[in-house]
Design a protein around this motif. Sequence first.
Motif, PDB file in Angstrom:
ATOM      1  N   ARG A 172       1.760   1.681  -0.200  1.00  0.00           N
ATOM      2  CA  ARG A 172       2.619   2.725   0.353  1.00  0.00           C
ATOM      3  C   ARG A 172       2.810   3.858  -0.656  1.00  0.00           C
ATOM      4  O   ARG A 172       2.546   3.712  -1.838  1.00  0.00           O
ATOM      5  CB  ARG A 172       3.957   2.163   0.801  1.00  0.00           C
ATOM      6  CG  ARG A 172       4.807   1.585  -0.296  1.00  0.00           C
ATOM      7  CD  ARG A 172       5.998   0.829   0.309  1.00  0.00           C
ATOM      8  NE  ARG A 172       6.852   0.272  -0.696  1.00  0.00           N
ATOM      9  CZ  ARG A 172       6.634  -0.866  -1.341  1.00  0.00           C
ATOM     10  NH1 ARG A 172       5.549  -1.557  -1.102  1.00  0.00           N
ATOM     11  NH2 ARG A 172       7.492  -1.316  -2.235  1.00  0.00           N
ATOM     12  N   ILE A 173       3.298   4.965  -0.134  1.00  0.00           N
ATOM     13  CA  ILE A 173       3.587   6.145  -0.939  1.00  0.00           C
ATOM     14  C   ILE A 173       5.064   6.451  -0.755  1.00  0.00           C
ATOM     15  O   ILE A 173       5.564   6.504   0.371  1.00  0.00           O
ATOM     16  CB  ILE A 173       2.765   7.371  -0.470  1.00  0.00           C
ATOM     17  CG1 ILE A 173       1.283   7.040  -0.258  1.00  0.00           C
ATOM     18  CG2 ILE A 173       2.961   8.552  -1.412  1.00  0.00           C
ATOM     19  CD1 ILE A 173       0.556   6.486  -1.426  1.00  0.00           C
ATOM     20  N   GLY A 174       5.771   6.656  -1.850  1.00  0.00           N
ATOM     21  CA  GLY A 174       7.181   7.021  -1.778  1.00  0.00           C
ATOM     22  C   GLY A 174       7.342   8.513  -1.991  1.00  0.00           C
ATOM     23  O   GLY A 174       6.649   9.107  -2.809  1.00  0.00           O
TER      24      GLY A 174
ATOM     25  N   ALA B 237      19.295   9.243  -3.626  1.00  0.00           N
ATOM     26  CA  ALA B 237      19.592   9.201  -2.193  1.00  0.00           C
ATOM     27  C   ALA B 237      18.618   8.346  -1.398  1.00  0.00           C
ATOM     28  O   ALA B 237      18.816   8.131  -0.222  1.00  0.00           O
ATOM     29  CB  ALA B 237      19.606  10.615  -1.628  1.00  0.00           C
ATOM     30  N   GLY B 238      17.571   7.857  -2.023  1.00  0.00           N
ATOM     31  CA  GLY B 238      16.581   7.052  -1.322  1.00  0.00           C
ATOM     32  C   GLY B 238      15.253   7.771  -1.234  1.00  0.00           C
ATOM     33  O   GLY B 238      15.083   8.864  -1.772  1.00  0.00           O
ATOM     34  N   ALA B 239      14.327   7.140  -0.555  1.00  0.00           N
ATOM     35  CA  ALA B 239      12.973   7.673  -0.472  1.00  0.00           C
ATOM     36  C   ALA B 239      12.375   7.370   0.890  1.00  0.00           C
ATOM     37  O   ALA B 239      12.750   6.405   1.538  1.00  0.00           O
ATOM     38  CB  ALA B 239      12.097   7.052  -1.565  1.00  0.00           C
ATOM     39  N   LEU B 240      11.460   8.209   1.289  1.00  0.00           N
ATOM     40  CA  LEU B 240      10.657   7.937   2.472  1.00  0.00           C
ATOM     41  C   LEU B 240       9.471   7.106   2.043  1.00  0.00           C
ATOM     42  O   LEU B 240       8.978   7.240   0.923  1.00  0.00           O
ATOM     43  CB  LEU B 240      10.147   9.241   3.087  1.00  0.00           C
ATOM     44  CG  LEU B 240      11.185  10.228   3.591  1.00  0.00           C
ATOM     45  CD1 LEU B 240      10.505  11.513   4.019  1.00  0.00           C
ATOM     46  CD2 LEU B 240      11.969   9.626   4.731  1.00  0.00           C
ATOM     47  N   SER B 241       8.973   6.293   2.933  1.00  0.00           N
ATOM     48  CA  SER B 241       7.798   5.480   2.650  1.00  0.00           C
ATOM     49  C   SER B 241       6.739   5.777   3.707  1.00  0.00           C
ATOM     50  O   SER B 241       7.038   5.741   4.902  1.00  0.00           O
ATOM     51  CB  SER B 241       8.175   4.001   2.703  1.00  0.00           C
ATOM     52  OG  SER B 241       7.035   3.198   2.529  1.00  0.00           O
ATOM     53  N   VAL B 242       5.542   6.103   3.262  1.00  0.00           N
ATOM     54  CA  VAL B 242       4.440   6.363   4.188  1.00  0.00           C
ATOM     55  C   VAL B 242       3.234   5.526   3.775  1.00  0.00           C
ATOM     56  O   VAL B 242       3.087   5.152   2.617  1.00  0.00           O
ATOM     57  CB  VAL B 242       4.058   7.864   4.248  1.00  0.00           C
ATOM     58  CG1 VAL B 242       5.198   8.697   4.786  1.00  0.00           C
ATOM     59  CG2 VAL B 242       3.639   8.385   2.895  1.00  0.00           C
ATOM     60  N   SER B 243       2.383   5.277   4.741  1.00  0.00           N
ATOM     61  CA  SER B 243       1.151   4.532   4.448  1.00  0.00           C
ATOM     62  C   SER B 243       0.175   5.443   3.711  1.00  0.00           C
ATOM     63  O   SER B 243       0.267   6.671   3.802  1.00  0.00           O
ATOM     64  CB  SER B 243       0.509   4.052   5.746  1.00  0.00           C
ATOM     65  OG  SER B 243       0.024   5.174   6.483  1.00  0.00           O
ATOM     66  N   PRO B 244      -0.781   4.863   2.985  1.00  0.00           N
ATOM     67  CA  PRO B 244      -1.793   5.688   2.324  1.00  0.00           C
ATOM     68  C   PRO B 244      -2.550   6.575   3.313  1.00  0.00           C
ATOM     69  O   PRO B 244      -2.817   7.735   3.022  1.00  0.00           O
ATOM     70  CB  PRO B 244      -2.713   4.674   1.650  1.00  0.00           C
ATOM     71  CG  PRO B 244      -1.809   3.513   1.368  1.00  0.00           C
ATOM     72  CD  PRO B 244      -0.888   3.460   2.564  1.00  0.00           C
ATOM     73  N   SER B 245      -2.870   6.074   4.510  1.00  0.00           N
ATOM     74  CA  SER B 245      -3.597   6.906   5.482  1.00  0.00           C
ATOM     75  C   SER B 245      -2.695   8.029   6.003  1.00  0.00           C
ATOM     76  O   SER B 245      -3.169   9.151   6.230  1.00  0.00           O
ATOM     77  CB  SER B 245      -4.134   6.060   6.634  1.00  0.00           C
ATOM     78  OG  SER B 245      -3.077   5.475   7.352  1.00  0.00           O
ATOM     79  N   GLY B 246      -1.413   7.759   6.185  1.00  0.00           N
ATOM     80  CA  GLY B 246      -0.478   8.806   6.584  1.00  0.00           C
ATOM     81  C   GLY B 246      -0.361   9.890   5.526  1.00  0.00           C
ATOM     82  O   GLY B 246      -0.297  11.083   5.827  1.00  0.00           O
TER      83      GLY B 246
END
Length: 63
Positions: free
Chosen positions: A32-34, A43-52
């Motif tokens: 994943r990518i933060g 405040a936190g982070a978003l998490s996305v897949s490598p393909s996203g």
Amino acid sequence: MTNGEFAGGTWRKSSYSGGGNDCVEVALLADRIGVRDSKNPGAGALSVSPSGWRGFLRVLDRD
């Protein structure tokens, strides 16, 4: 996601940010990518897949 969930990664800012705190930071992990706000990293982070993430970068590259 909490920033602790990205403990295995290193948060980095773009070299284009100019050294200010008005940009995003990115942490790269294998699965994943933060993405978080550099002004408020707690405040936190978003998490996305490598393909996203690759898709997002492709859209940015069109400009």
